[in-house]
Design a protein around this motif. Structure first.
Motif, short mmCIF file in Angstrom:
data_model
loop_
_atom_site.label_atom_id
_atom_site.label_comp_id
_atom_site.label_asym_id
_atom_site.label_seq_id
_atom_site.Cartn_x
_atom_site.Cartn_y
_atom_site.Cartn_z
N LEU A 53 -20.68 7.28 14.09
CA LEU A 53 -19.97 6.30 14.90
C LEU A 53 -20.85 5.76 16.03
O LEU A 53 -20.93 4.56 16.25
CB LEU A 53 -18.71 6.94 15.48
N VAL A 54 -21.54 6.65 16.74
CA VAL A 54 -22.40 6.22 17.84
C VAL A 54 -23.65 5.52 17.32
O VAL A 54 -24.13 4.56 17.93
CB VAL A 54 -22.77 7.42 18.74
N ALA A 55 -24.15 5.94 16.16
CA ALA A 55 -25.34 5.31 15.58
C ALA A 55 -25.08 3.89 15.08
O ALA A 55 -26.00 3.09 14.94
CB ALA A 55 -25.89 6.18 14.44
N ASP A 56 -23.83 3.55 14.85
CA ASP A 56 -23.45 2.23 14.33
C ASP A 56 -23.37 1.23 15.49
O ASP A 56 -22.30 0.71 15.83
CB ASP A 56 -22.13 2.33 13.58
N VAL A 57 -24.51 0.95 16.09
CA VAL A 57 -24.57 0.15 17.32
C VAL A 57 -24.02 -1.26 17.15
O VAL A 57 -23.52 -1.84 18.11
CB VAL A 57 -26.00 0.12 17.91
N GLU A 58 -24.09 -1.81 15.95
CA GLU A 58 -23.60 -3.18 15.73
C GLU A 58 -22.10 -3.31 16.00
O GLU A 58 -21.61 -4.41 16.26
CB GLU A 58 -23.90 -3.66 14.30
N GLN A 59 -21.39 -2.20 15.98
CA GLN A 59 -19.94 -2.23 16.22
C GLN A 59 -19.58 -2.14 17.71
O GLN A 59 -18.41 -2.33 18.07
CB GLN A 59 -19.26 -1.07 15.47
N TYR A 60 -20.53 -1.89 18.57
CA TYR A 60 -20.24 -1.68 20.00
C TYR A 60 -19.43 -2.81 20.65
O TYR A 60 -18.55 -2.52 21.47
CB TYR A 60 -21.53 -1.45 20.78
N PRO A 61 -19.71 -4.08 20.34
CA PRO A 61 -18.92 -5.13 21.01
C PRO A 61 -17.41 -5.02 20.76
O PRO A 61 -16.61 -5.55 21.53
CB PRO A 61 -19.48 -6.43 20.42
N LYS A 62 -17.01 -4.31 19.72
CA LYS A 62 -15.59 -4.16 19.41
C LYS A 62 -14.88 -3.18 20.34
O LYS A 62 -13.66 -3.24 20.46
CB LYS A 62 -15.41 -3.68 17.97
#
Length: 159
Positions: free
Chosen positions: A20-29
């Motif tokens: 979950l933390v490694a999936d940085v592209e999702q951070y704006p959500k």
């Protein structure tokens, strides 16, 4: 200079929280103040992956972008972030994920930062302080949304 260390026991496996933390592209959500994130480059080196990423943070009239190197180390379940360019003098972030049984883990979050100018520190320091203190909550809520809610965590802060 501001630094934070948070340890939280969450009711999700270490592998799920790491992913979950490694999936940085999702951070704006879901990450506080994060308005955008672009991965500029990916490199696979042996057992880890290095990302160069640009994040845009915004609050009211303040909007800044900064670039970081993100080193993903799945074998050790660690994520290391080092600052490259932007409004900070320095920014270091470290995540650790330690199993605590099959369905839980200890998530460690460390952050140390300093804005490039004193004026920016005075203007944005309190906002960043509040936002960084809610990061653990944001990631846990995201894990609950992605993997399903499984109980409550215990949170401790060291300053």
């Amino acid at each position: 200079m501001p630094s934070f260390h948070t340890t939280r026991r969450v009711t999700h496996p270490a592998s799920d929280m790491y992913a979950l933390v490694a999936d940085v592209e999702q951070y704006p959500k879901f990450v506080p103040l994060c308005q955008g994130l672009r991965v500029l480059r990916r490199e696979h080196t042996g057992a880890h992956e290095t990302l160069i990423a640009s994040m845009t943070v915004a609050y009211k009239l303040f909007c800044e972008s900064f670039t970081s190197r993100v080193v993903l180390k799945p074998a050790g379940r660690t994520i290391l972030v080092s600052y490259l360019d932007g409004p900070f003098r320095r920014l270091e972030n470290r995540w650790t994920f330690t199993p605590a049984g099959e369905e839980a883990c200890q998530v460690g979050f460390y952050l140390d930062y300093e804005f490039r100018t004193r004026a920016l520190q005075m203007l944005m320091g309190a906002v960043f302080d509040r936002a960084f203190r809610t990061f653990a909550d944001a990631f846990e809520a995201r894990a609950d949304a992605v993997y399903g809610k499984r109980g409550r965590a215990v949170l401790t802060f060291d300053k």
